[in-house]
Scaffold this active site. Sequence first.
Site, short mmCIF file in Angstrom:
data_model
loop_
_atom_site.label_atom_id
_atom_site.label_comp_id
_atom_site.label_asym_id
_atom_site.label_seq_id
_atom_site.Cartn_x
_atom_site.Cartn_y
_atom_site.Cartn_z
CG ASP A 33 -2.00 -1.02 1.08
OD1 ASP A 33 -1.86 -1.74 -0.04
OD2 ASP A 33 -2.52 -1.42 2.28
CE LYS A 121 -3.50 -4.48 1.18
NZ LYS A 121 -4.13 -3.83 2.29
CB ALA A 149 1.90 2.64 4.65
CB THR A 150 0.00 2.24 8.22
OG1 THR A 150 -1.26 1.41 8.83
CG2 THR A 150 -0.66 3.62 7.33
CB CYS A 154 -2.12 -2.74 5.27
SG CYS A 154 -3.87 -1.94 5.27
#
Length: 227
Positions: A33, A121, A149-150, A154
């Site tokens: 992410d 996702k 992150a974070t 995640c």
Amino acid sequence: MFRVDTETDEIYDRAGFGRPVRRGVRPAVLVVDFSYGFTDPQYPTGADMTAAVLATRRLLDAARAAGAPVLYTTIAFDGGQRAALPWLQKAPGLAALRPGTRLVEIDDRVRPADDDTVLVKTGASAFFGTPLPGILAGLRVDTLIVTGATTSGCVRASVVDAVQFGYPVLVPRDCVADRAQGPHEANLFDIGEKYADVVALDDVLDHLRSLPNATADPTTDPAEVPA
């Protein structure tokens, strides 16, 4: 590093936590992410993660030079998901992560190469509801290096699931970030005690350089690579 008092350190040590994981010879890098919705502070869901993003770029350069696969995740919710998912009732700010918007694009500073995998996702873990387990099995990965992150969300969820799927995990502390320092440090401590080796980036870079099949095709069996 997150600092704990002596009593806490002794409790964890007595319980048998914090031991090192084994490191294999077929690592993959998972970038969790690092999309603009998280790395660009102009967005409410974002924060300035420049240091971790640039450190991850160094890691990706080394991983590709070593022939290690690189995989990415991003979060995006369609209209039905925004209305139905309990996660978005708890964290409604994440509903801004919509398909086709800049917020879900991977930060260009760590942009995927043409042959990298990008998974979309709708849960915290990179493993939940995605084909990641099958991809890693197909590549015969034996160690997962997790960045992104974070740290408290995640990244942590992905690390826990990676361990539960049987992968030793390395987390370069330079390459993960959070919106606030307290949760970031507390979760690095907990990840390091229970699930993964939280290490310096240079340690991981040295490991990648030491791989016996550093320039091999990642689908090739190590036994087939000439010494």
